[in-house]
Design a protein around this motif. Structure first.
Motif, mmCIF file in Angstrom:
data_model
loop_
_atom_site.group_PDB
_atom_site.id
_atom_site.type_symbol
_atom_site.label_atom_id
_atom_site.label_comp_id
_atom_site.label_asym_id
_atom_site.label_seq_id
_atom_site.Cartn_x
_atom_site.Cartn_y
_atom_site.Cartn_z
ATOM 1 N N PHE A 28 30.940 53.848 -39.329
ATOM 2 C CA PHE A 28 29.851 54.811 -39.381
ATOM 3 C C PHE A 28 30.420 56.223 -39.229
ATOM 4 N N ASP A 29 29.722 57.185 -39.848
ATOM 5 C CA ASP A 29 30.092 58.584 -39.678
ATOM 6 C C ASP A 29 29.657 59.062 -38.293
ATOM 7 N N ALA A 30 30.029 60.295 -37.962
ATOM 8 C CA ALA A 30 29.743 60.825 -36.625
ATOM 9 C C ALA A 30 28.248 60.874 -36.318
ATOM 10 N N GLU A 60 21.077 52.163 -43.123
ATOM 11 C CA GLU A 60 21.436 52.522 -41.755
ATOM 12 C C GLU A 60 20.912 51.489 -40.769
ATOM 13 N N ARG A 61 19.652 51.079 -40.928
ATOM 14 C CA ARG A 61 19.075 50.087 -40.017
ATOM 15 C C ARG A 61 19.794 48.744 -40.133
ATOM 16 N N LEU A 62 20.056 48.325 -41.344
ATOM 17 C CA LEU A 62 20.687 47.024 -41.549
ATOM 18 C C LEU A 62 22.089 46.985 -40.956
ATOM 19 N N LEU A 63 22.911 47.974 -41.278
ATOM 20 C CA LEU A 63 24.304 47.935 -40.840
ATOM 21 C C LEU A 63 24.439 48.164 -39.344
ATOM 22 N N ALA A 65 22.236 47.089 -37.173
ATOM 23 C CA ALA A 65 21.836 45.820 -36.575
ATOM 24 C C ALA A 65 22.946 44.785 -36.670
ATOM 25 N N LEU A 66 23.708 44.814 -37.767
ATOM 26 C CA LEU A 66 24.767 43.818 -37.967
ATOM 27 C C LEU A 66 26.066 44.186 -37.254
ATOM 28 N N ALA A 67 26.186 45.416 -36.798
ATOM 29 C CA ALA A 67 27.446 45.865 -36.197
ATOM 30 C C ALA A 67 27.941 44.973 -35.060
ATOM 31 N N PRO A 68 27.060 44.467 -34.150
ATOM 32 C CA PRO A 68 27.572 43.627 -33.056
ATOM 33 C C PRO A 68 28.276 42.355 -33.529
ATOM 34 N N ASP A 69 27.973 41.886 -34.743
ATOM 35 C CA ASP A 69 28.625 40.667 -35.243
ATOM 36 C C ASP A 69 30.039 40.922 -35.744
ATOM 37 N N GLU A 70 30.423 42.176 -35.869
ATOM 38 C CA GLU A 70 31.776 42.546 -36.312
ATOM 39 C C GLU A 70 32.143 41.827 -37.612
ATOM 40 N N PRO A 236 21.652 39.210 -35.214
ATOM 41 C CA PRO A 236 20.616 40.069 -34.621
ATOM 42 C C PRO A 236 19.433 40.358 -35.532
ATOM 43 N N THR A 237 19.598 40.221 -36.841
ATOM 44 C CA THR A 237 18.486 40.511 -37.753
ATOM 45 C C THR A 237 17.278 39.627 -37.481
ATOM 46 N N TYR A 238 17.495 38.417 -36.935
ATOM 47 C CA TYR A 238 16.370 37.528 -36.634
ATOM 48 C C TYR A 238 15.422 38.168 -35.624
ATOM 49 N N TRP A 239 15.963 38.870 -34.651
ATOM 50 C CA TRP A 239 15.098 39.443 -33.610
ATOM 51 C C TRP A 239 14.368 40.677 -34.137
#
Length: 466
Positions: A28-30, A60-63, A65-70, A236-239
């Motif tokens: 992600f950018d700054a 932005e919302r999708l990525l 949310a998915l960030a914790p899954d690495e 996390p997208t499920y929640w």
């Protein structure tokens, strides 16, 4: 005989001239927005699945949310110098999406899979697999699959899993369908044809605010995942979807149609939840669509179904996917024809990478001993393995020579890794795959003994799409 076994990572298949592969950072950018490469990659994936164009807010919302899954993002890109020499190169550079857009995508990340053993085991989940149709037959899929499975082997992951859009592609890589799911329609009219249950009501079902139910959904799914063979841990997208914060048609907005209910047992404990939406008064029959339903046991599933079946002015309840193929709740119906199965299809596909770890982590039905000679088109899990099951726990050893295993065990069977992967969770049976010609043995083999040990009493169920 040796207990040591090291899966052999496959060599990454080469790409055709003019193509290169590289990992995309997914950063992600700054200001918190996805960088250009991540945005282009995600748009390429969604284009491959014929989805609508993503807005910047959607991305932005999708990525985020998915960030914790690495998630790990592998892309295949055309070399601009090479494409510039092709007759079509000028049009590709003028009219195409740009150099950040890959022509092949492959996403993987780690979750856990419940194989029925004492603990869920790590699984490398694969998703977002696309190949631009203008670049087919250039080795893109084979390159991506072999290079990422090699990484999974290096990371000591015992198996990989995916869901598929086409059923003829992944068997050649050793994947086999391991769970199925149904689409179900329930007649909820206030007539003798509507759903009614043989069991008396238990506990209480209450409507709740879906936006306040995230902890309840997570808690219920954790109990379900721990107790359900075939379950895959959720992303996390499920929640986001289950709490109405995302509309599945446009995750930039709330899903204001979504409703939720929970079942509270007589002892005050949580039994399950369902989230659903009404399809509108102009649809006939009036239909409620269940988006997700997770329960800890059959009692709670019956009570949630009972509540859904008693909603005023609703004539049909539809489960679009993720309904188990064998559900005791449906056997509790007074009129079995109140339920209609509209489709039955494969769901989770499994690819065993380490037979020792995978087989020692699964459920078994009876004591027994046998050896398996496995072939593997990629060479990852090929070998001969002795399986000794005692007290529902397996000890698996590998042999350097098949003859040694045959001499030490009374039963010796041969199959490929795709077949073992289909057998693994218990959806397919030994005798069915034998009759299909996919398991072989000597004429005096005791197939009944192998079946009694390997086959499991109920089908697995995976409620997680990815």
């Amino acid at each position: 005989m040796s207990t040591d076994f090291s899966p052999q990572p496959p060599a990454a298949a080469p790409l055709a001239e003019g193509l290169v592969s590289r990992m995309v950072s997914g950063s992600f950018d700054a200001d918190g927005t996805p960088d250009a490469a991540s945005a282009a990659y995600t748009r390429a994936v969604e284009q491959g699945f014929y989805d609508r164009w993503f807005s910047d807010e959607h991305l932005e919302r999708l990525l985020q949310a998915l960030a914790p899954d690495e998630q790990q993002l592998l892309g295949v890109f055309p070399d601009p110098g090479f494409t510039g020499l092709e007759p079509w190169g000028e049009f590709y550079h003028q009219l195409g999406f740009g150099p950040d857009y890959p022509v092949g995508t492959f996403v993987d990340y780690d979750k856990t899979l419940n194989a029925g053993g004492a603990e869920p085991l790590p699984a490398r989940l694969i998703t977002g697999v696309t190949v631009n149709p203008a670049f087919r037959r250039r080795g893109i899929l084979t390159h991506m699959m072999t290079s990422r499975l090699a990484q999974a082997v290096a990371d000591d992951i015992p198996l990989a899993a995916l869901t598929v859009s086409e059923g003829s592609i992944y068997g050649r890589f050793g994947f086999g369908p391991a769970t199925r799911e149904q689409k179900v329609e329930l007649n909820t009219t206030a007539t003798p044809d509507g759903i009614r249950f043989r069991t008396p009501p238990a506990g209480r079902v209450i409507p709740v605010d879906p936006s306040r139910s995230e902890d309840v959904q997570k808690q219920t799914f954790a109990a379900f995942h721990a107790s359900t063979r075939g379950s895959v841990e959720r992303q996390p997208t499920y929640w986001k979807l289950g709490t109405a914060r995302w509309d599945p048609e446009n995750i930039s907005s709330w899903n204001r149609r979504l409703r939720a209910i929970v079942h509270v047992k007589d002892d005050g404990s949580l039994g399950g939840y369902a989230v659903f939406s009404f399809e509108g008064w102009d649809q006939q029959p009036h239909t409620m669509t269940v988006r997700d339903m997770i329960t800890v046991d059959t009692e709670s599933r019956i009570e949630l179904l009972r509540h859904l079946g008693q909603m005023d002015m609703v004539d049909r309840v539809v489960f679009q996917h993720s309904y188990p193929v064998q559900d005791p709740a449906l056997q509790a119906l007074v009129n079995p024809r109140a339920c209609r199965i509209t489709s039955l299809q494969d769901m989770l596909w499994v690819r065993i990478l380490n037979p020792v770890t995978a087989l020692e982590s699964r459920q078994w039905s009876a004591d027994g001993e046998f050896s398996l000679q496995l072939t593997d088109p990629l060479g990852i899990a090929a070998g001969t393995f002795t399986v000794s099951v005692s007290g529902a726990v397996a000890q698996v050893t590998s042999a350097s020579q098949p003859a040694a295993a045959e001499a030490s065990t009374p039963q010796h069977f041969q199959m490929d890794i795709e077949t073992l992967s289909s057998l693994y969770l218990g959806d397919a049976s030994v005798l069915t795959l034998r009759d299909a010609g996919r398991i072989t043995a000597s004429e005096d083999a005791d197939w009944s003994a192998l079946s009694a040990t390997f086959d499991l009493p109920t089908p697995p169920f995976c409620a997680t799409h990815f």
